[in-house]
Motif scaffolding. Structure first.
Motif, PDB file in Angstrom:
ATOM      1  N   ALA A 243       0.820  -1.219   0.000  1.00 38.44           N
ATOM      2  CA  ALA A 243       0.000   0.000   0.000  1.00 38.44           C
ATOM      3  C   ALA A 243       0.853   1.269   0.000  1.00 38.44           C
ATOM      4  CB  ALA A 243      -0.921  -0.002   1.220  1.00 38.44           C
ATOM      5  N   GLY A 244       2.177   1.111  -0.040  1.00 40.55           N
ATOM      6  CA  GLY A 244       3.060   2.270  -0.071  1.00 40.55           C
ATOM      7  C   GLY A 244       3.317   2.888   1.289  1.00 40.55           C
ATOM      8  N   LEU A 245       3.064   2.145   2.366  1.00 35.87           N
ATOM      9  CA  LEU A 245       3.258   2.654   3.720  1.00 35.87           C
ATOM     10  C   LEU A 245       4.460   1.996   4.377  1.00 35.87           C
ATOM     11  CD1 LEU A 245       0.245   3.403   3.105  1.00 35.87           C
ATOM     12  CD2 LEU A 245      -0.192   3.051   5.550  1.00 35.87           C
ATOM     13  N   THR A 246       5.134   2.750   5.245  1.00 36.18           N
ATOM     14  CA  THR A 246       6.197   2.185   6.055  1.00 36.18           C
ATOM     15  C   THR A 246       5.602   1.547   7.302  1.00 36.18           C
ATOM     16  OG1 THR A 246       6.560   4.277   7.213  1.00 36.18           O
ATOM     17  CG2 THR A 246       7.871   3.870   5.217  1.00 36.18           C
ATOM     18  N   ILE A 247       6.389   0.671   7.946  1.00 34.42           N
ATOM     19  CA  ILE A 247       5.867  -0.058   9.095  1.00 34.42           C
ATOM     20  C   ILE A 247       6.856  -0.001  10.255  1.00 34.42           C
ATOM     21  CG2 ILE A 247       6.716  -2.256   8.164  1.00 34.42           C
ATOM     22  CD1 ILE A 247       4.219  -3.558   9.524  1.00 34.42           C
ATOM     23  N   ALA A 248       6.328   0.358  11.417  1.00 38.30           N
ATOM     24  CA  ALA A 248       7.105   0.451  12.655  1.00 38.30           C
ATOM     25  C   ALA A 248       6.651  -0.643  13.606  1.00 38.30           C
ATOM     26  CB  ALA A 248       6.891   1.818  13.308  1.00 38.30           C
ATOM     27  N   VAL A 249       7.593  -1.180  14.386  1.00 36.94           N
ATOM     28  CA  VAL A 249       7.244  -2.208  15.370  1.00 36.94           C
ATOM     29  C   VAL A 249       7.831  -1.841  16.727  1.00 36.94           C
ATOM     30  CG1 VAL A 249       7.529  -4.619  16.061  1.00 36.94           C
ATOM     31  CG2 VAL A 249       7.004  -4.064  13.688  1.00 36.94           C
ATOM     32  N   HIS A 250       6.949  -1.735  17.708  1.00 38.35           N
ATOM     33  CA  HIS A 250       7.339  -1.550  19.106  1.00 38.35           C
ATOM     34  C   HIS A 250       7.853  -2.892  19.622  1.00 38.35           C
ATOM     35  CE1 HIS A 250       6.197  -0.750  23.521  1.00 38.35           C
ATOM     36  NE2 HIS A 250       6.268  -2.060  23.448  1.00 38.35           N
ATOM     37  N   ALA A 251       9.129  -2.928  20.028  1.00 34.05           N
ATOM     38  CA  ALA A 251       9.718  -4.143  20.605  1.00 34.05           C
ATOM     39  C   ALA A 251      10.899  -3.724  21.465  1.00 34.05           C
ATOM     40  CB  ALA A 251      10.160  -5.107  19.507  1.00 34.05           C
ATOM     41  N   MET A 252      11.147  -4.475  22.521  1.00 32.60           N
ATOM     42  CA  MET A 252      12.224  -4.113  23.440  1.00 32.60           C
ATOM     43  C   MET A 252      13.476  -4.960  23.236  1.00 32.60           C
ATOM     44  SD  MET A 252      11.154  -1.528  25.038  1.00 32.60           S
ATOM     45  CE  MET A 252       9.596  -0.690  25.301  1.00 32.60           C
ATOM     46  N   ASP A 253      13.321  -6.272  23.061  1.00 32.22           N
ATOM     47  CA  ASP A 253      14.497  -7.136  22.994  1.00 32.22           C
ATOM     48  C   ASP A 253      14.046  -8.559  22.667  1.00 32.22           C
ATOM     49  OD1 ASP A 253      17.116  -7.945  23.119  1.00 32.22           O
ATOM     50  OD2 ASP A 253      17.363  -7.653  25.278  1.00 32.22           O
ATOM     51  N   GLY A 254      14.988  -9.465  22.580  1.00 31.22           N
ATOM     52  CA  GLY A 254      14.709 -10.882  22.490  1.00 31.22           C
ATOM     53  C   GLY A 254      14.031 -11.310  21.204  1.00 31.22           C
ATOM     54  N   GLU A 255      13.316 -12.420  21.294  1.00 31.12           N
ATOM     55  CA  GLU A 255      12.684 -13.012  20.115  1.00 31.12           C
ATOM     56  C   GLU A 255      11.668 -12.087  19.451  1.00 31.12           C
ATOM     57  OE1 GLU A 255      10.339 -17.123  18.768  1.00 31.12           O
ATOM     58  OE2 GLU A 255      11.113 -16.897  20.826  1.00 31.12           O
ATOM     59  N   MET A 282      20.195  -5.521  13.260  1.00 30.59           N
ATOM     60  CA  MET A 282      19.499  -4.341  12.739  1.00 30.59           C
ATOM     61  C   MET A 282      20.365  -3.618  11.711  1.00 30.59           C
ATOM     62  SD  MET A 282      17.481  -2.542  15.911  1.00 30.59           S
ATOM     63  CE  MET A 282      16.707  -1.377  14.794  1.00 30.59           C
ATOM     64  N   LYS A 283      21.633  -3.454  12.048  1.00 30.29           N
ATOM     65  CA  LYS A 283      22.540  -2.790  11.111  1.00 30.29           C
ATOM     66  C   LYS A 283      22.628  -3.571   9.807  1.00 30.29           C
ATOM     67  CE  LYS A 283      27.311  -1.385  10.356  1.00 30.29           C
ATOM     68  NZ  LYS A 283      28.717  -1.423  10.857  1.00 30.29           N
ATOM     69  N   ASP A 284      22.787  -4.879   9.928  1.00 29.80           N
ATOM     70  CA  ASP A 284      22.937  -5.724   8.733  1.00 29.80           C
ATOM     71  C   ASP A 284      21.686  -5.692   7.862  1.00 29.80           C
ATOM     72  OD1 ASP A 284      25.413  -6.413   9.725  1.00 29.80           O
ATOM     73  OD2 ASP A 284      24.769  -8.353  10.528  1.00 29.80           O
ATOM     74  N   LYS A 285      20.514  -5.628   8.497  1.00 31.89           N
ATOM     75  CA  LYS A 285      19.238  -5.648   7.769  1.00 31.89           C
ATOM     76  C   LYS A 285      18.743  -4.245   7.412  1.00 31.89           C
ATOM     77  CE  LYS A 285      18.622 -10.128   7.831  1.00 31.89           C
ATOM     78  NZ  LYS A 285      18.593 -10.933   6.581  1.00 31.89           N
ATOM     79  N   LYS A 286      19.550  -3.231   7.784  1.00 33.85           N
ATOM     80  CA  LYS A 286      19.211  -1.831   7.474  1.00 33.85           C
ATOM     81  C   LYS A 286      17.872  -1.410   8.086  1.00 33.85           C
ATOM     82  CE  LYS A 286      21.950  -1.476   3.226  1.00 33.85           C
ATOM     83  NZ  LYS A 286      22.731  -2.713   3.453  1.00 33.85           N
ATOM     84  N   VAL A 287      17.625  -1.871   9.308  1.00 37.85           N
ATOM     85  CA  VAL A 287      16.434  -1.465  10.059  1.00 37.85           C
ATOM     86  C   VAL A 287      16.818  -0.293  10.948  1.00 37.85           C
ATOM     87  CG1 VAL A 287      14.703  -2.164  11.767  1.00 37.85           C
ATOM     88  CG2 VAL A 287      15.467  -3.790  10.006  1.00 37.85           C
ATOM     89  N   ALA A 376      13.831  11.470   7.559  1.00 37.75           N
ATOM     90  CA  ALA A 376      13.358  11.601   6.167  1.00 37.75           C
ATOM     91  C   ALA A 376      13.549  10.289   5.418  1.00 37.75           C
ATOM     92  CB  ALA A 376      14.103  12.737   5.474  1.00 37.75           C
ATOM     93  N   GLN A 377      14.665   9.603   5.660  1.00 40.72           N
ATOM     94  CA  GLN A 377      14.896   8.311   5.030  1.00 40.72           C
ATOM     95  C   GLN A 377      13.913   7.269   5.549  1.00 40.72           C
ATOM     96  OE1 GLN A 377      19.034   7.777   5.996  1.00 40.72           O
ATOM     97  NE2 GLN A 377      19.743   9.074   4.299  1.00 40.72           N
ATOM     98  N   LEU A 378      13.677   7.275   6.853  1.00 44.75           N
ATOM     99  CA  LEU A 378      12.730   6.331   7.447  1.00 44.75           C
ATOM    100  C   LEU A 378      11.342   6.490   6.851  1.00 44.75           C
ATOM    101  CD1 LEU A 378      11.690   4.328   9.587  1.00 44.75           C
ATOM    102  CD2 LEU A 378      11.624   6.230  11.221  1.00 44.75           C
ATOM    103  N   LEU A 379      10.920   7.720   6.653  1.00 45.95           N
ATOM    104  CA  LEU A 379       9.588   8.004   6.119  1.00 45.95           C
ATOM    105  C   LEU A 379       9.541   7.963   4.594  1.00 45.95           C
ATOM    106  CD1 LEU A 379       8.637  10.921   8.527  1.00 45.95           C
ATOM    107  CD2 LEU A 379       7.606   8.644   8.480  1.00 45.95           C
ATOM    108  N   GLU A 380      10.702   7.737   3.986  1.00 48.88           N
ATOM    109  CA  GLU A 380      10.827   7.654   2.520  1.00 48.88           C
ATOM    110  C   GLU A 380      10.390   8.958   1.849  1.00 48.88           C
ATOM    111  OE1 GLU A 380       8.752   4.052   1.427  1.00 48.88           O
ATOM    112  OE2 GLU A 380      10.306   2.775   2.305  1.00 48.88           O
TER     113      GLU A 380
END
Length: 427
Positions: A243-255, A282-287, A376-380
């Motif tokens: 749909a052309g939207l970016t996606i954010a995920v709230h997470a602290m750690d672990g699995e 995260m660095k490797d996956k560019k997150v 700006a990059q995060l929001l494309e």
């Protein structure tokens, strides 16, 4: 209507509402022009703005008719600031941790309407814009899509406000971020969360948010003993990106965090206790990591005045921020104020988060990059905002001091321009 068409319609409304200034040509004399993406400064630059966009940047004044000139020759001029994690419509009277007899997010549902929440969102939007924050990403807790109407009011020109990206209702496994609600109270969390426990429910929740105006998607995972699998989040990523939207995920750690990273999300929100292994992933996956390190004074609210626990958490958060920077994770600045901080308005409370970055010894130029370029990059939207460059929207601020040497200079913004319109011009 897909996200791109939605953006075009809203842009048309903005242009229509700004018809008075469309024919105006504005010039800015910038004494010291900062480019956050490179940390470079150019002296004595001329910026020309027409129809809300930058049409020229250079040393010499072009031979054209200029309607208005703003003399910022004694100032540091740079693109507008951005905040990647806000809750503009939320303001709990006290942080919920103070009274653990109350449900985590239950109290506001019974006392505030969506319309009241929208008014607060508008007030906070205006406050942030006047302080130099020209783009805001609001990540939920907005009742029944309050931020959709805040965005519409701004786009229609009824009020001045920043460019808004907002998540609508947060998507989570059953219960949102609450726990142990008495069954007699019903599904009270559903005012701000969408339960999604199957792939079909995840897809439907995303489509519902888009239908009601959300232009980013946010998931929560790991707050319960049950959480989204990698495949669950991959379904959400595919649906949002389609749909052309970016996606954010709230997470602290672990699995829970690992599942989100491997699924290809755009950002992890918080990650406050994340291990070095996950930060490297995260660095490797560019997150991108949207860092929301809670200051000690805010932790005091959470712990009901227990200073030792508040300080302990603050030190842990600073350490995580140091480690993330050292590993090379791309960082975006975010605040996470959804509660009332005594004797402070929203912008003053947000500034407290800046202190954590300086305590973590993140270089000032990197903090500025995290408040502009990286968001700006995060929001494309890096081709539209975040730079002072031809064809970028004229979101421009000015400071008396150099934020590359002391990031706290941003607290004294004296000039704000939003898409060519001057919002603040304090001599």
């Amino acid at each position: 209507m897909n996200h791109k068409n939605y953006k075009n319609v809203m842009l048309f409304l903005m242009v229509l509402s700004s018809i008075i200034v469309i024919g105006q040509t504005t010039a800015i004399r910038a004494g010291k022009l900062i480019h956050p993406e490179t940390s470079k400064i150019e002296n004595n630059q001329i910026i020309i703005i027409e129809a809300g966009k930058i049409t020229y940047v250079g040393k010499d004044m072009p031979s054209i008719t200029i309607d208005t000139i703003y003399d910022l020759s004694s100032s540091y001029v740079l693109p507008g600031l951005m905040d990647a994690h806000t809750h503009l419509t939320a303001e709990l009277p006290n942080h919920p941790g103070i009274d653990e007899s109350k449900s985590t997010f239950g109290v506001p549902y019974y006392f505030e309407s969506t319309s009241l929440r929208a008014i607060r969102g508008l007030q906070n939007s205006k406050l942030l814009l006047e302080s130099g924050f020209t783009t805001i990403r609001d990540v939920g807790n907005e009742a029944d899509y309050a931020m959709t109407d805040v965005e519409k009011a701004i786009k229609l020109g009824w009020f001045d406000g920043p460019t808004l990206f907002h998540a609508g209702k947060i998507i989570a496994p059953f219960g949102g971020q609450s726990s142990f609600e008495p069954p007699e109270r019903g599904d009270s969390w559903k005012l701000e969360y969408l339960d999604a426990d199957t792939h079909d429910e995840i897809r439907k929740a995303i489509r519902k948010n888009i239908y009601y105006g959300a232009n980013i998607i946010k998931l929560v995972t790991g707050d319960q003993s049950y959480f989204f699998t990698e495949e669950d989040i991959r379904v959400a990523v595919e649906e949002a990106h389609r749909a052309g939207l970016t996606i954010a995920v709230h997470a602290m750690d672990g699995e829970p965090a690992k599942n989100a990273i491997l699924a290809g999300v755009n950002s992890i929100e918080h990650g406050l206790t994340m291990s070095d292994e996950l930060l490297q992933l995260m660095k490797d996956k560019k997150v991108i990591l949207v860092a929301t390190e809670f200051p000690e004074e805010h932790n005091v609210l959470y712990y009901g005045g227990k200073r030792d626990l508040a300080k302990q958490d603050a030190l842990l958060f600073i350490d995580r921020l140091k480690r993330a920077y050292k590993i090379g994770v791309k960082l975006a600045f975010g605040t996470d104020v959804y509660y009332k901080v005594p004797n402070k308005n929203r912008i003053e409370a947000n500034y407290d988060f800046l202190e954590m970055w300086t305590m973590a010894k993140i270089p000032d130029n990197e903090i500025l990059k995290a408040m502009t370029t990286h968001i700006a990059q995060l929001l494309e939207i890096e081709n539209e905002r975040g730079k002072i460059k031809i064809n970028q929207f004229a979101d421009i601020i000015a400071l008396k001091e150099n934020p590359l040497e002391d990031i706290n200079a941003i607290k004294s913004v004296h000039f704000v321009m939003k898409e060519g319109k001057v919002i603040r011009n304090k001599k």
